[in-house]
Design a protein around this motif. Structure first.
Motif, short mmCIF file in Angstrom:
data_model
loop_
_atom_site.label_atom_id
_atom_site.label_comp_id
_atom_site.label_asym_id
_atom_site.label_seq_id
_atom_site.Cartn_x
_atom_site.Cartn_y
_atom_site.Cartn_z
N LEU A 96 1.72 -0.45 7.61
CA LEU A 96 1.87 0.95 8.03
C LEU A 96 3.26 1.48 7.70
O LEU A 96 3.40 2.62 7.22
N GLU A 97 4.29 0.68 7.92
CA GLU A 97 5.65 1.13 7.58
C GLU A 97 5.78 1.40 6.08
O GLU A 97 6.39 2.40 5.67
N LEU A 98 5.19 0.55 5.27
CA LEU A 98 5.25 0.76 3.82
C LEU A 98 4.46 1.99 3.39
O LEU A 98 4.89 2.72 2.48
N ARG A 99 3.33 2.24 4.02
CA ARG A 99 2.55 3.45 3.70
C ARG A 99 3.36 4.70 4.03
O ARG A 99 3.39 5.67 3.28
N GLU A 100 4.01 4.67 5.19
CA GLU A 100 4.84 5.81 5.60
C GLU A 100 6.05 5.98 4.70
O GLU A 100 6.44 7.10 4.38
N ALA A 127 1.82 -0.03 -5.37
CA ALA A 127 2.35 -1.39 -5.24
C ALA A 127 1.96 -1.98 -3.89
O ALA A 127 1.57 -3.16 -3.81
N VAL A 128 2.01 -1.18 -2.86
CA VAL A 128 1.64 -1.64 -1.52
C VAL A 128 0.14 -1.95 -1.48
O VAL A 128 -0.28 -2.94 -0.88
N THR A 129 -0.67 -1.12 -2.12
CA THR A 129 -2.12 -1.35 -2.16
C THR A 129 -2.42 -2.70 -2.81
O THR A 129 -3.22 -3.49 -2.29
N VAL A 130 -1.81 -2.97 -3.96
CA VAL A 130 -2.05 -4.23 -4.66
C VAL A 130 -1.58 -5.40 -3.80
O VAL A 130 -2.29 -6.40 -3.65
N ALA A 131 -0.40 -5.28 -3.22
CA ALA A 131 0.15 -6.36 -2.39
C ALA A 131 -0.75 -6.62 -1.18
O ALA A 131 -1.04 -7.78 -0.85
N ALA A 132 -1.20 -5.57 -0.54
CA ALA A 132 -2.06 -5.73 0.64
C ALA A 132 -3.38 -6.40 0.28
O ALA A 132 -3.86 -7.28 1.01
N LYS A 133 -3.95 -6.01 -0.85
CA LYS A 133 -5.20 -6.64 -1.28
C LYS A 133 -4.99 -8.12 -1.60
O LYS A 133 -5.81 -8.97 -1.23
N GLU A 134 -3.92 -8.43 -2.30
CA GLU A 134 -3.63 -9.83 -2.63
C GLU A 134 -3.45 -10.69 -1.38
O GLU A 134 -3.83 -11.85 -1.37
N LEU A 135 -2.87 -10.09 -0.34
CA LEU A 135 -2.62 -10.82 0.90
C LEU A 135 -3.79 -10.72 1.89
O LEU A 135 -3.74 -11.31 2.97
N GLY A 136 -4.83 -9.98 1.50
CA GLY A 136 -6.01 -9.84 2.36
C GLY A 136 -5.75 -9.06 3.64
O GLY A 136 -6.38 -9.32 4.67
#
Length: 171
Positions: A29-33, A53-62
């Motif tokens: 949430l902090e990164l999205r903001e 970048a946050v979307t890719v990282a979040a998906k990779e980390l599940g």
């Protein structure tokens, strides 16, 4: 992260986003903001680099996307909307708000930036200050750089020494 996104280095930005999430330094949430804050102060392209970048990282980390709180609806009364924007301006800028006599000032600065953006949950004001300073510097905007430096110190979010250290780190 904000500086890397502003340089449009998507691969490096993704690496930093992954590290921030994996290490528990920042939440999703902090990164999205932060992406939204950067988009406003340095342009939608920079915010988009960070958000992707946050979307890719979040998906990779599940990671599951956080629930985002909806902002309250605009009050129907224009005077109340302006008053809320001016209150936000005073809180963020640490000075009186300009009169809302143009769409830029009324709808843009007072209502969206100072009331809605800075009033959003998910990222504290100190963190928003850092992202804002990065965005203002990358967009080569001297007035916002000066005013946000002043307001960061005057609000107590940053000391002079912290701001100088930020400048050194940014350089």
């Amino acid at each position: 992260l904000a500086g890397t996104a502003a340089t449009k280095d998507a691969a490096a930005c993704q690496g930093y986003a992954t590290g921030a999430l994996k290490g528990g330094y920042l939440t999703l949430l902090e990164l999205r903001e932060a992406a939204l804050q950067l988009a406003v102060y340095d342009g939608w392209a920079s915010g988009g680099v960070l958000d992707r970048a946050v979307t890719v990282a979040a998906k990779e980390l599940g990671l599951a996307e956080p629930k985002m709180e909806r902002l309250p609806d605009d009050p129907a009364d224009k005077a109340e909307r302006i008053a809320r924007g001016q209150d936000g301006f005073r809180r963020v800028a640490q000075t009186d708000a300009p009169p809302p006599f143009t769409p830029y000032l009324d709808t843009g600065v007072l209502n969206f930036v100072m009331r809605d953006l800075w009033g959003r949950p998910g990222l504290d004001e100190r963190s928003r200050r850092f992202v804002t300073l990065v965005g203002a510097a990358f967009s080569n905007a001297p007035t916002p750089m000066r005013s946000h430096s002043y307001s960061a110190m005057n609000s107590g979010h940053l000391t002079k020494d912290e701001l100088l250290e930020f400048c050194l780190h940014f350089a």
